[in-house]
Design an enzyme around this catalytic site. Structure first.
Site, PDB file in Angstrom:
ATOM      1  N   SER A  32      41.300  42.299  45.273  1.00 40.14           N
ATOM      2  CA  SER A  32      39.882  42.072  45.349  1.00 40.14           C
ATOM      3  C   SER A  32      39.642  40.966  44.327  1.00 40.14           C
ATOM      4  CB  SER A  32      38.955  43.195  44.862  1.00 40.14           C
ATOM      5  OG  SER A  32      39.851  44.088  43.873  1.00 40.14           O
ATOM      6  N   TYR A 174      50.153  47.983  27.367  1.00 39.44           N
ATOM      7  CA  TYR A 174      50.475  47.251  28.372  1.00 39.44           C
ATOM      8  C   TYR A 174      51.884  46.543  28.333  1.00 39.44           C
ATOM      9  CZ  TYR A 174      49.621  43.123  31.346  1.00 39.44           C
ATOM     10  OH  TYR A 174      49.456  42.099  32.223  1.00 39.44           O
ATOM     11  N   LYS A 178      54.528  46.928  31.422  1.00 38.46           N
ATOM     12  CA  LYS A 178      55.404  45.846  32.172  1.00 38.46           C
ATOM     13  C   LYS A 178      56.856  45.793  31.619  1.00 38.46           C
ATOM     14  CE  LYS A 178      51.664  44.203  34.035  1.00 38.46           C
ATOM     15  NZ  LYS A 178      51.322  44.137  35.434  1.00 38.46           N
TER      16      LYS A 178
HETATM   17  N1  LIG Z   1      45.735  37.277  34.185  1.00 41.67           N
HETATM   18  C1  LIG Z   1      46.810  37.084  33.420  1.00 41.67           C
HETATM   19  O1  LIG Z   1      46.920  36.312  32.523  1.00 41.67           O
HETATM   20  C2  LIG Z   1      48.138  37.856  33.821  1.00 41.67           C
HETATM   21  C3  LIG Z   1      49.188  37.710  33.210  1.00 41.67           C
HETATM   22  C4  LIG Z   1      50.454  38.497  33.280  1.00 41.67           C
HETATM   23  C5  LIG Z   1      50.040  39.460  34.361  1.00 41.67           C
HETATM   24  N2  LIG Z   1      49.107  39.830  34.927  1.00 41.67           N
HETATM   25  C6  LIG Z   1      49.311  40.794  35.774  1.00 41.67           C
HETATM   26  O2  LIG Z   1      48.584  40.356  37.177  1.00 41.67           O
HETATM   27  C7  LIG Z   1      48.096  41.577  37.840  1.00 41.67           C
HETATM   28  C8  LIG Z   1      46.669  41.112  38.245  1.00 41.67           C
HETATM   29  O3  LIG Z   1      45.825  40.762  37.295  1.00 41.67           O
HETATM   30  P1  LIG Z   1      44.638  39.781  37.433  1.00 41.67           P
HETATM   31  O4  LIG Z   1      44.881  39.074  35.940  1.00 41.67           O
HETATM   32  O5  LIG Z   1      44.477  39.138  38.583  1.00 41.67           O
HETATM   33  O6  LIG Z   1      43.562  40.920  37.195  1.00 41.67           O
HETATM   34  P2  LIG Z   1      42.200  41.001  37.805  1.00 41.67           P
HETATM   35  O7  LIG Z   1      41.534  39.792  38.152  1.00 41.67           O
HETATM   36  O8  LIG Z   1      41.250  42.040  36.971  1.00 41.67           O
HETATM   37  O9  LIG Z   1      42.418  42.016  39.329  1.00 41.67           O
HETATM   38  C9  LIG Z   1      43.117  43.178  38.912  1.00 41.67           C
HETATM   39  C10 LIG Z   1      43.229  43.782  40.471  1.00 41.67           C
HETATM   40  O10 LIG Z   1      43.786  45.182  40.034  1.00 41.67           O
HETATM   41  C11 LIG Z   1      42.913  46.402  40.920  1.00 41.67           C
HETATM   42  N3  LIG Z   1      43.156  47.615  40.234  1.00 41.67           N
HETATM   43  C12 LIG Z   1      42.499  47.888  39.070  1.00 41.67           C
HETATM   44  N4  LIG Z   1      42.916  49.127  38.796  1.00 41.67           N
HETATM   45  C13 LIG Z   1      43.408  49.745  40.009  1.00 41.67           C
HETATM   46  C14 LIG Z   1      43.659  50.792  40.394  1.00 41.67           C
HETATM   47  N5  LIG Z   1      43.760  51.999  39.517  1.00 41.67           N
HETATM   48  N6  LIG Z   1      44.093  51.043  41.712  1.00 41.67           N
HETATM   49  C15 LIG Z   1      44.002  49.934  42.515  1.00 41.67           C
HETATM   50  N7  LIG Z   1      43.722  48.923  42.148  1.00 41.67           N
HETATM   51  C16 LIG Z   1      43.297  48.613  40.876  1.00 41.67           C
HETATM   52  C17 LIG Z   1      41.284  45.729  40.681  1.00 41.67           C
HETATM   53  O11 LIG Z   1      40.557  46.202  41.629  1.00 41.67           O
HETATM   54  P3  LIG Z   1      38.831  46.367  41.553  1.00 41.67           P
HETATM   55  O12 LIG Z   1      38.344  44.983  41.446  1.00 41.67           O
HETATM   56  O13 LIG Z   1      38.536  47.113  42.640  1.00 41.67           O
HETATM   57  O14 LIG Z   1      38.649  47.057  40.254  1.00 41.67           O
HETATM   58  C18 LIG Z   1      41.690  44.212  40.860  1.00 41.67           C
HETATM   59  O15 LIG Z   1      41.598  43.798  42.326  1.00 41.67           O
HETATM   60  C19 LIG Z   1      48.106  42.739  36.912  1.00 41.67           C
HETATM   61  O16 LIG Z   1      49.035  43.558  37.093  1.00 41.67           O
HETATM   62  C20 LIG Z   1      48.401  41.940  35.582  1.00 41.67           C
HETATM   63  O17 LIG Z   1      48.935  42.828  34.690  1.00 41.67           O
HETATM   64  C21 LIG Z   1      48.033  38.889  34.567  1.00 41.67           C
END
Ligand SMILES: NC(=O)c1ccc[n+]([C@@H]2O[C@H](COP(=O)([O-])OP(=O)(O)OC[C@H]3O[C@@H](n4cnc5c(N)ncnc54)[C@H](OP(=O)(O)O)[C@@H]3O)[C@@H](O)[C@H]2O)c1
Length: 277
Positions: A32, A174, A178
């Site tokens: 989303s 966290y 990971k």
């Molecule tokens: N952004 C960064 O800098 C970064 C760096 C390294 C790794 N990551 C990894 O990338 C992935 C995506 O993160 P993002 O940065 O894109 O964050 P984001 O924009 O907050 O997206 C997180 C997504 O996960 C969903 N979610 C959260 N809890 C959930 C649950 N219990 N069941 C199902 N869906 C759930 C959210 O759904 P809702 O919208 O409905 O809440 C949202 O769609 C994560 O695994 C994160 O650890 C991100």
């Protein structure tokens, strides 16, 4: 509108856009927003139909669905908390019933509250591990069982983080989730390889344009300077920076890559502190 020209042993296809994921069905958890949304759209551009999973923000999930549909693919949104087995069963069964199969699973859903180690509560620890690590286990096991049963040479991609092997202070829970996810990638790669299922991971560094950290966090000048001083490419990452690697791991281009995690961090994790300009 295409033709095949044969010139000696080399076949040249003229005029056809070859999509890497044509007729595949992909389930992207947490699509989303942020990286998951980018991957869902990137897959659709390569011809895949997409199951958009979300936890709480239905309106945003519907936005992703509409973008995918406008690209001419099929898409559905399914609410599920990946940390709960009943939700996961509903998600996988629902996706399979509506789109007929799952060829690609991206375990992307994740949360990352910032809490100093001395203050992390049991509740926070359990929730982060449940969403980021147990969620990937539950989804992968349910999907892999169906892939094996239906003889699908599938792809499982775990969205990890550089935090899986490099400590970010204030995120012990966290970081551990990971690090565990990377070992899950390796473990599944070994046990699912014989079924022709590829299991690999992505480890983004600092990616802007997502909601995982509070608004303004990434824009903080001190934070920016700290990250950029260690990033050879000299900029923060974007969601788009993650999409190409995800498409690669979801496609047959990577079919002999097994159990590895691609780091997407502009070099952040290979550089030490800098003493000279
Ligand atoms: N952004 C960064 O800098 C970064 C760096 C390294 C790794 N990551 C990894 O990338 C992935 C995506 O993160 P993002 O940065 O894109 O964050 P984001 O924009 O907050 O997206 C997180 C997504 O996960 C969903 N979610 C959260 N809890 C959930 C649950 N219990 N069941 C199902 N869906 C759930 C959210 O759904 P809702 O919208 O409905 O809440 C949202 O769609 C994560 O695994 C994160 O650890 C991100």
């Amino acid at each position: 509108m295409w033709e095949i020209c044969t010139h000696g042993p080399v076949k040249i296809i003229v005029g056809e856009v070859i999509m890497k994921l044509e007729n595949k069905v992909a389930l992207v958890t947490g699509s989303s927003s942020g990286i998951g949304k980018g991957i869902a759209i990137g897959f659709a551009k390569e011809g895949a139909n997409v199951v958009v999973n979300y936890h709480s923000r239905k309106n945003l999930a519907e936005e992703t669905v509409n973008i995918v549909k406008n690209l001419g693919r099929r898409a559905i949104a399914i609410q599920a908390d990946v940390a709960k087995i009943d939700d996961v069963t509903g998600l996988i069964d629902g996706a399979w019933a509506m789109l007929g199969k799952i060829d690609i699973l991206v375990n992307n859903a994740g949360i990352s509250p910032e809490v100093p180690f001395l203050k992390v509560s049991e509740k926070t620890w359990d929730r982060v591990l449940a969403v980021n690590l147990k969620g990937a286990f539950l989804c992968s096991q349910a999907v892999a069982r169906k892939m094996v049963e239906n003889k699908i040479s599938g792809k499982i991609i775990n969205v990890s983080s550089v935090n899986g092997f490099q400590v970010e202070p204030g995120r012990a829970h966290y970081n551990v989730s990971k690090g565990g996810l990377d070992m899950l990638t390796a473990s599944m790669a070994v046990e699912l390889g014989p079924y022709n299922i590829n299991v690999n991971g992505l480890a983004p560094g600092v990616i802007t344009g997502t909601d995982i950290v509070p608004e303004g966090f990434m824009e903080d000048p001190q934070f920016n300077e700290a990250v950029l001083s260690k990033t050879p490419l000299g900029r923060l990452g974007t969601v788009e920076d993650c999409v190409g690697a995800a498409v690669f791991l979801a496609s047959d281009d990577s079919k002999y890559i097994q159990g590895h995690t691609i780091i997407i961090d502009g070099g952040l994790s290979i550089q030490q502190y800098r003493r000279i300009e």
